[in-house]
Design a protein around this motif. Structure first.
Motif, mmCIF file in Angstrom:
data_model
loop_
_atom_site.group_PDB
_atom_site.id
_atom_site.type_symbol
_atom_site.label_atom_id
_atom_site.label_comp_id
_atom_site.label_asym_id
_atom_site.label_seq_id
_atom_site.Cartn_x
_atom_site.Cartn_y
_atom_site.Cartn_z
ATOM 1 N N GLN A 22 9.963 -7.310 3.682
ATOM 2 C CA GLN A 22 9.148 -7.042 2.503
ATOM 3 C C GLN A 22 7.699 -7.442 2.769
ATOM 4 O O GLN A 22 6.772 -6.735 2.396
ATOM 5 N N PHE A 23 7.503 -8.563 3.420
ATOM 6 C CA PHE A 23 6.160 -9.028 3.761
ATOM 7 C C PHE A 23 5.440 -8.000 4.626
ATOM 8 O O PHE A 23 4.335 -7.575 4.323
ATOM 9 N N GLY A 24 6.079 -7.580 5.700
ATOM 10 C CA GLY A 24 5.462 -6.618 6.612
ATOM 11 C C GLY A 24 5.243 -5.269 5.980
ATOM 12 O O GLY A 24 4.210 -4.624 6.193
ATOM 13 N N TYR A 25 6.191 -4.816 5.189
ATOM 14 C CA TYR A 25 6.076 -3.515 4.529
ATOM 15 C C TYR A 25 4.886 -3.498 3.582
ATOM 16 O O TYR A 25 4.057 -2.595 3.619
ATOM 17 N N ASN A 26 4.781 -4.499 2.724
ATOM 18 C CA ASN A 26 3.692 -4.540 1.754
ATOM 19 C C ASN A 26 2.343 -4.813 2.400
ATOM 20 O O ASN A 26 1.310 -4.468 1.839
ATOM 21 N N LEU A 27 2.364 -5.424 3.564
ATOM 22 C CA LEU A 27 1.115 -5.662 4.277
ATOM 23 C C LEU A 27 0.519 -4.358 4.787
ATOM 24 O O LEU A 27 -0.691 -4.158 4.755
ATOM 25 N N SER A 28 1.373 -3.433 5.227
ATOM 26 C CA SER A 28 0.838 -2.209 5.823
ATOM 27 C C SER A 28 0.891 -0.989 4.905
ATOM 28 O O SER A 28 0.171 -0.028 5.142
ATOM 29 N N ILE A 29 1.694 -0.993 3.874
ATOM 30 C CA ILE A 29 1.850 0.187 3.026
ATOM 31 C C ILE A 29 0.572 0.529 2.274
ATOM 32 O O ILE A 29 0.356 1.671 1.901
ATOM 33 N N ILE A 30 -0.291 -0.420 2.098
ATOM 34 C CA ILE A 30 -1.501 -0.206 1.310
ATOM 35 C C ILE A 30 -2.458 0.781 1.979
ATOM 36 O O ILE A 30 -3.315 1.362 1.317
ATOM 37 N N ASN A 31 -2.309 1.015 3.273
ATOM 38 C CA ASN A 31 -3.217 1.931 3.965
ATOM 39 C C ASN A 31 -3.010 3.385 3.557
ATOM 40 O O ASN A 31 -3.973 4.148 3.504
ATOM 41 N N ALA A 32 -1.789 3.787 3.291
ATOM 42 C CA ALA A 32 -1.499 5.191 2.986
ATOM 43 C C ALA A 32 -2.183 5.688 1.708
ATOM 44 O O ALA A 32 -2.773 6.769 1.717
ATOM 45 N N PRO A 33 -2.127 4.967 0.596
ATOM 46 C CA PRO A 33 -2.719 5.510 -0.636
ATOM 47 C C PRO A 33 -4.180 5.116 -0.859
ATOM 48 O O PRO A 33 -4.647 5.092 -1.989
ATOM 49 N N THR A 34 -4.902 4.809 0.191
ATOM 50 C CA THR A 34 -6.286 4.341 0.042
ATOM 51 C C THR A 34 -7.128 5.283 -0.809
ATOM 52 O O THR A 34 -7.705 4.863 -1.819
ATOM 53 N N LEU A 35 -7.210 6.535 -0.415
ATOM 54 C CA LEU A 35 -8.057 7.487 -1.150
ATOM 55 C C LEU A 35 -7.564 7.705 -2.573
ATOM 56 O O LEU A 35 -8.365 7.812 -3.507
#
Length: 169
Positions: A22-35
């Protein structure tokens, strides 16, 4: 002894998926919906004030949204000890789910409410949850057979595997 080792290994995997994954997923998932989130922030601001938010302020709000997750992780790690002492480990894990559920509700209703602040609060809450899970990840070490100590030590091999596994998803 072999059956006990298998049960322990399955328990460790479950803890890894619930915590470090969960830590790793939430750390990197934020990049996809940036725009998408930046557009939502600007659209929300325009609806409230009638003017678009300047680009540098959109970037500032976005930076806050991204940064609130690790800040929540720090707060969660600091909260983990007192929470475990007060409620015990099992109840603490159950209470910790409230943070994730509240964050999911905030994320889910932020568009309908027209509030990018709900995304900010949700990121903070999911960070708190991940921080407490990360801090509680090593209590299995004292009960583990010696051969498993390197696998589950903090930050053990399984922690790192779970953090990097999120990149595959």
């Amino acid at each position: 002894m072999e059956a006990q080792g298998r049960v322990l290994l399955l328990t460790i995997c479950a803890a890894g998926i619930g915590g470090t994954f969960q830590f790793g997923y939430n750390l990197s998932i934020i990049n996809a919906p940036t725009l998408y989130v930046q557009e939502f922030t600007n659209e929300t601001w325009r609806t409230r004030t009638g003017q678009p938010l300047p680009d540098h302020l959109v970037l500032l709000v976005w930076s806050l949204i991204v940064s609130l997750y690790p800040l929540g992780g720090l707060l969660g790690a600091l909260l983990a000890g007192p929470l475990a002492v007060t409620l015990g480990r099992k109840k603490s894990l159950l209470v910790n789910n409230v943070f994730v559920l509240a964050a999911a509700a905030l994320f889910g209703f932020s568009r309908r409410a027209g509030s990018f602040e709900m995304i900010m609060l949700g990121r903070l809450l999911v960070g708190i949850s991940a921080g407490t899970e990360w801090a509680w990840g090593s209590p299995f070490l004292p009960v583990a057979p010696y051969s498993f100590h390197s696998l589950i030590s903090f930050p053990g091999v399984l922690d790192l595997v779970m953090i990097y596994l999120k990149r595959l998803i």
